[in-house]
Design a protein around this motif. Structure first.
Motif, PDB file in Angstrom:
ATOM      1  N   SER A   2       0.639  -1.324  -0.010  1.00 37.65           N
ATOM      2  CA  SER A   2       0.117  -0.037   0.043  1.00 37.65           C
ATOM      3  C   SER A   2       0.791   1.151  -0.282  1.00 37.65           C
ATOM      4  O   SER A   2       1.863   1.185   0.479  1.00 37.65           O
ATOM      5  CB  SER A   2      -0.918  -0.111   1.239  1.00 37.65           C
ATOM      6  OG  SER A   2      -0.296  -0.118   2.493  1.00 37.65           O
ATOM      7  N   ASN A   3       0.317   2.339  -0.634  1.00 42.53           N
ATOM      8  CA  ASN A   3       1.003   3.475  -0.693  1.00 42.53           C
ATOM      9  C   ASN A   3       0.968   4.350   0.598  1.00 42.53           C
ATOM     10  O   ASN A   3      -0.134   4.436   0.816  1.00 42.53           O
ATOM     11  CB  ASN A   3       0.421   4.422  -1.976  1.00 42.53           C
ATOM     12  CG  ASN A   3       0.537   3.699  -3.416  1.00 42.53           C
ATOM     13  OD1 ASN A   3       1.683   3.141  -3.701  1.00 42.53           O
ATOM     14  ND2 ASN A   3      -0.396   3.612  -4.108  1.00 42.53           N
ATOM     15  N   PRO A   4       1.964   4.979   1.006  1.00 45.60           N
ATOM     16  CA  PRO A   4       2.043   5.837   2.027  1.00 45.60           C
ATOM     17  C   PRO A   4       1.768   7.588   1.582  1.00 45.60           C
ATOM     18  O   PRO A   4       1.792   7.564   0.246  1.00 45.60           O
ATOM     19  CB  PRO A   4       3.398   6.015   2.745  1.00 45.60           C
ATOM     20  CG  PRO A   4       4.226   5.539   1.385  1.00 45.60           C
ATOM     21  CD  PRO A   4       3.548   4.656   0.604  1.00 45.60           C
ATOM     22  N   GLY A   6       1.783  10.852   0.462  1.00 51.81           N
ATOM     23  CA  GLY A   6       2.891  11.847  -0.109  1.00 51.81           C
ATOM     24  C   GLY A   6       2.189  13.224  -0.243  1.00 51.81           C
ATOM     25  O   GLY A   6       1.085  13.264   0.082  1.00 51.81           O
ATOM     26  N   SER A   9      -0.494  12.824  -3.122  1.00 51.77           N
ATOM     27  CA  SER A   9      -1.755  11.892  -2.947  1.00 51.77           C
ATOM     28  C   SER A   9      -2.940  12.304  -2.849  1.00 51.77           C
ATOM     29  O   SER A   9      -3.078  13.433  -2.598  1.00 51.77           O
ATOM     30  CB  SER A   9      -1.174  11.060  -1.908  1.00 51.77           C
ATOM     31  OG  SER A   9       0.121  10.529  -1.549  1.00 51.77           O
ATOM     32  N   THR A  56      -0.810   5.179   5.822  1.00 52.86           N
ATOM     33  CA  THR A  56      -0.971   4.152   4.881  1.00 52.86           C
ATOM     34  C   THR A  56      -2.474   3.624   5.076  1.00 52.86           C
ATOM     35  O   THR A  56      -3.146   3.920   6.290  1.00 52.86           O
ATOM     36  CB  THR A  56      -0.122   2.809   4.906  1.00 52.86           C
ATOM     37  OG1 THR A  56      -0.185   2.402   6.129  1.00 52.86           O
ATOM     38  CG2 THR A  56       1.342   3.261   4.530  1.00 52.86           C
ATOM     39  N   ASN A 143      -3.940   7.105  -3.267  1.00 53.56           N
ATOM     40  CA  ASN A 143      -3.456   6.926  -4.756  1.00 53.56           C
ATOM     41  C   ASN A 143      -2.529   8.038  -4.996  1.00 53.56           C
ATOM     42  O   ASN A 143      -2.502   9.058  -4.455  1.00 53.56           O
ATOM     43  CB  ASN A 143      -4.875   7.310  -5.614  1.00 53.56           C
ATOM     44  CG  ASN A 143      -6.130   6.345  -5.279  1.00 53.56           C
ATOM     45  OD1 ASN A 143      -5.790   5.173  -5.362  1.00 53.56           O
ATOM     46  ND2 ASN A 143      -7.077   6.922  -5.095  1.00 53.56           N
ATOM     47  N   PRO A 144      -1.339   7.696  -5.736  1.00 59.48           N
ATOM     48  CA  PRO A 144      -0.175   8.434  -5.642  1.00 59.48           C
ATOM     49  C   PRO A 144      -0.562   9.689  -6.638  1.00 59.48           C
ATOM     50  O   PRO A 144      -1.456   9.765  -7.400  1.00 59.48           O
ATOM     51  CB  PRO A 144       0.713   7.592  -6.606  1.00 59.48           C
ATOM     52  CG  PRO A 144       0.240   6.194  -6.911  1.00 59.48           C
ATOM     53  CD  PRO A 144      -1.124   6.087  -6.126  1.00 59.48           C
TER      54      PRO A 144
END
Length: 144
Positions: A2-4, A6, A9, A56, A143-144
């Motif tokens: 999973s994406n942290p 940023g 984001s 996350t 989501n990035p």
């Protein structure tokens, strides 16, 4: 993996804002609709965003923000005395929140603080200005 969260984001999360007495001032859980925003888009204060960086999906966190880090201190320059005639037949009640149109057409909420004779005192400070707040967040999606 999973994406942290940023700097750019897109985040979907539930949040609750609590006052120092523990009562909830705002919560996305009330109507079961999480907040969706992009980091840096101005919907959250910079200090609030800093607290979210690195979280996350699935993570829950609680943090306390002093007034200067949340909605600021009340600014006396944001309190106006408005002629009662501008309210037509509607006499505002103290404590009511009303929308006022700005010269550019945008609407801004104001809190009626006092009604005295022909003068209505309107406070355009954020309703949570000057308060130490606890933010509880539950990150649902990043989501990035």
């Amino acid at each position: 993996m999973s994406n942290p969260i940023g700097q750019q984001s897109e985040v979907i999360m539930h949040f609750t804002i609590k006052l120092s007495d523990g009562s909830a001032a705002d919560s996305t859980k009330v109507n079961g609709k999480p907040a969706k925003f992009r980091m840096g888009d101005g919907s959250l204060t910079e200090n609030f965003e800093k607290c979210l960086l690195g979280l996350t999906p699935g993570e829950q966190k609680s943090f306390v923000l002093e007034p200067k880090d949340a909605f600021g201190e009340p600014n006396p320059d944001n309190i106006y005395h408005v002629d009662r005639a501008k309210f037509a037949d509607e006499v505002p009640e103290e404590g009511a929140v009303m929308l006022f149109e700005q010269p550019n057409g945008a609407e801004i909420p104001g809190i009626i603080r006092a009604v005295a004779g022909d003068s209505v005192t309107v406070d355009f400070n954020h309703p949570l200005a000057g308060q130490t707040l606890t933010f509880e967040v539950e990150v649902l999606e990043v989501n990035p």
